[in-house]
Design a protein around this motif. Sequence first.
Motif, PDB file in Angstrom:
ATOM      1  N   TYR A  78       0.870  -1.176   0.000  1.00  0.00           N
ATOM      2  CA  TYR A  78       0.000   0.000   0.000  1.00  0.00           C
ATOM      3  C   TYR A  78       0.907   1.226   0.000  1.00  0.00           C
ATOM      4  CZ  TYR A  78      -3.252  -3.563   1.652  1.00  0.00           C
ATOM      5  OH  TYR A  78      -3.998  -4.714   1.782  1.00  0.00           O
ATOM      6  N   HIS A  79       0.356   2.371  -0.332  1.00  0.00           N
ATOM      7  CA  HIS A  79       1.162   3.584  -0.395  1.00  0.00           C
ATOM      8  C   HIS A  79       1.860   3.829   0.942  1.00  0.00           C
ATOM      9  CE1 HIS A  79       2.488   7.582  -1.443  1.00  0.00           C
ATOM     10  NE2 HIS A  79       1.894   8.078  -0.362  1.00  0.00           N
ATOM     11  N   ASP A  80       3.159   3.994   0.878  1.00  0.00           N
ATOM     12  CA  ASP A  80       3.973   4.259   2.066  1.00  0.00           C
ATOM     13  C   ASP A  80       3.776   3.183   3.131  1.00  0.00           C
ATOM     14  OD1 ASP A  80       5.889   5.655   3.489  1.00  0.00           O
ATOM     15  OD2 ASP A  80       4.420   6.939   4.494  1.00  0.00           O
ATOM     16  N   PHE A  81       3.573   1.958   2.699  1.00  0.00           N
ATOM     17  CA  PHE A  81       3.431   0.807   3.603  1.00  0.00           C
ATOM     18  C   PHE A  81       2.197   0.917   4.512  1.00  0.00           C
ATOM     19  CE2 PHE A  81       7.921   0.999   2.541  1.00  0.00           C
ATOM     20  CZ  PHE A  81       8.278  -0.325   2.357  1.00  0.00           C
ATOM     21  N   THR A  82       1.288   1.802   4.203  1.00  0.00           N
ATOM     22  CA  THR A  82       0.198   2.106   5.129  1.00  0.00           C
ATOM     23  C   THR A  82      -1.156   1.842   4.493  1.00  0.00           C
ATOM     24  OG1 THR A  82       1.553   3.840   6.161  1.00  0.00           O
ATOM     25  CG2 THR A  82      -0.818   3.893   6.602  1.00  0.00           C
ATOM     26  N   GLN A  83      -1.952   0.998   5.120  1.00  0.00           N
ATOM     27  CA  GLN A  83      -3.322   0.720   4.693  1.00  0.00           C
ATOM     28  C   GLN A  83      -4.266   1.475   5.634  1.00  0.00           C
ATOM     29  OE1 GLN A  83      -5.047  -3.007   5.807  1.00  0.00           O
ATOM     30  NE2 GLN A  83      -6.199  -3.222   3.900  1.00  0.00           N
ATOM     31  N   LEU A  84      -4.854   2.556   5.131  1.00  0.00           N
ATOM     32  CA  LEU A  84      -5.794   3.342   5.926  1.00  0.00           C
ATOM     33  C   LEU A  84      -7.183   2.728   5.840  1.00  0.00           C
ATOM     34  CD1 LEU A  84      -4.651   6.940   4.872  1.00  0.00           C
ATOM     35  CD2 LEU A  84      -4.056   5.710   6.972  1.00  0.00           C
ATOM     36  N   PHE A  85      -7.931   2.831   6.925  1.00  0.00           N
ATOM     37  CA  PHE A  85      -9.298   2.314   6.913  1.00  0.00           C
ATOM     38  C   PHE A  85     -10.160   3.072   7.910  1.00  0.00           C
ATOM     39  CE2 PHE A  85      -7.005  -0.179  10.062  1.00  0.00           C
ATOM     40  CZ  PHE A  85      -7.904  -0.361  11.100  1.00  0.00           C
ATOM     41  N   THR A  86     -11.459   3.004   7.661  1.00  0.00           N
ATOM     42  CA  THR A  86     -12.462   3.656   8.515  1.00  0.00           C
ATOM     43  C   THR A  86     -13.375   2.591   9.090  1.00  0.00           C
ATOM     44  OG1 THR A  86     -12.392   5.695   7.199  1.00  0.00           O
ATOM     45  CG2 THR A  86     -14.381   5.304   8.525  1.00  0.00           C
ATOM     46  N   PHE A  87     -13.790   2.787  10.331  1.00  0.00           N
ATOM     47  CA  PHE A  87     -14.711   1.833  10.944  1.00  0.00           C
ATOM     48  C   PHE A  87     -15.600   2.547  11.954  1.00  0.00           C
ATOM     49  CE2 PHE A  87     -11.129   1.912  13.829  1.00  0.00           C
ATOM     50  CZ  PHE A  87     -11.676   1.779  15.091  1.00  0.00           C
ATOM     51  N   GLN A  88     -16.692   1.901  12.255  1.00  0.00           N
ATOM     52  CA  GLN A  88     -17.644   2.420  13.234  1.00  0.00           C
ATOM     53  C   GLN A  88     -17.456   1.695  14.561  1.00  0.00           C
ATOM     54  OE1 GLN A  88     -20.012   4.818  12.540  1.00  0.00           O
ATOM     55  NE2 GLN A  88     -19.412   4.977  10.379  1.00  0.00           N
ATOM     56  N   ASN A  89     -17.327   2.455  15.629  1.00  0.00           N
ATOM     57  CA  ASN A  89     -17.356   1.866  16.962  1.00  0.00           C
ATOM     58  C   ASN A  89     -18.773   2.021  17.483  1.00  0.00           C
ATOM     59  OD1 ASN A  89     -17.245   1.596  19.891  1.00  0.00           O
ATOM     60  ND2 ASN A  89     -15.017   1.675  19.690  1.00  0.00           N
TER      61      ASN A  89
END
Length: 316
Positions: A78-89
């Motif tokens: 992934y870009h810059d080794f970073t997988q961004l994600f969104t989640f609901q708590n």
Amino acid sequence: MEHQMCRKFFKILGLIALLGYTDPSFAQQINAQKVLNHLEYLSKDELQGRETLSEGSLMARSYILENLSKLDLVEPLYHDFTQLFTFQNTRRKVTYEDAANIIALIPGSESKKVIVITAHYDHVGIGRKNASGDSIYNGADDNASGTSALLALADYFSKNRPKHALIFAALDAEEMGLQGGKALLEDFPYGLDQIVVNVNMDMVSRSDKNELYASGTYHNPSLKPILERASKGSNPTLVFGHDIPGTGREDWTKSSDHGAFFDKKIPHIYFGVEDHEDYHKPSDEFENIQPEFFTNAVNLILKCILALDAELLQGS
């Protein structure tokens, strides 16, 4: 207190020297000094318990990224080794945006199929003060230990290329419902059928019984003989169990990020220890880990991964 800390510091230095330089099989061992340094950093007060998206979490994220991305052989997925994600708590009724898994790939020498090695780097942050007035849940064992082990294993395999491709995934938001593991598999860069096994590490730095558990062989019995051969006569002792359906809290099958893999019918082995008196308390601090057990446990996990990498090659 200062004299006590000094004694502990020199004891750790002595263990590092013993483990790092006198063992004739050191070529198949992780760097003891580095793995202890990782654990000490990730569990220090300045990181304030590494709750997802907190300032301390971002510090941990940066540290992991720096240490993974500089290794030989590693490639970003992934870009810059970073997988961004969104989640609901749902419990807190909060949306978390840009939580981050830090992920690196070491290509295999003989197979394009992958072993996914995981550990969550988040913890629960700051909470109620204990009797000593401490409110920082440092999470040294849970799970700075697994994350430090992941960094040490990546360092080892960057110098000793594996047969399978290895994905090293430091996962976020495990404490909020295995969110990092779920996000990884929802946006995995290959077909999930390319994964031969998930090796997850969560709490591997202390055991008064000198036991490390390998949970998951009930569901994946073909893996047990491989691990038994790899761990014969090991220190610590590798124990199997905590994976029997219907045993309630004694069943660890969904207790950490490997649960996300289990739900996708991907084989897993979970390395961890049983709960201790400092579990999810501010007292889960660096000074309460057992350095000799920890470094031995990580070396045992390394032996198991080497065995899995070699013996699962057929058909890969």
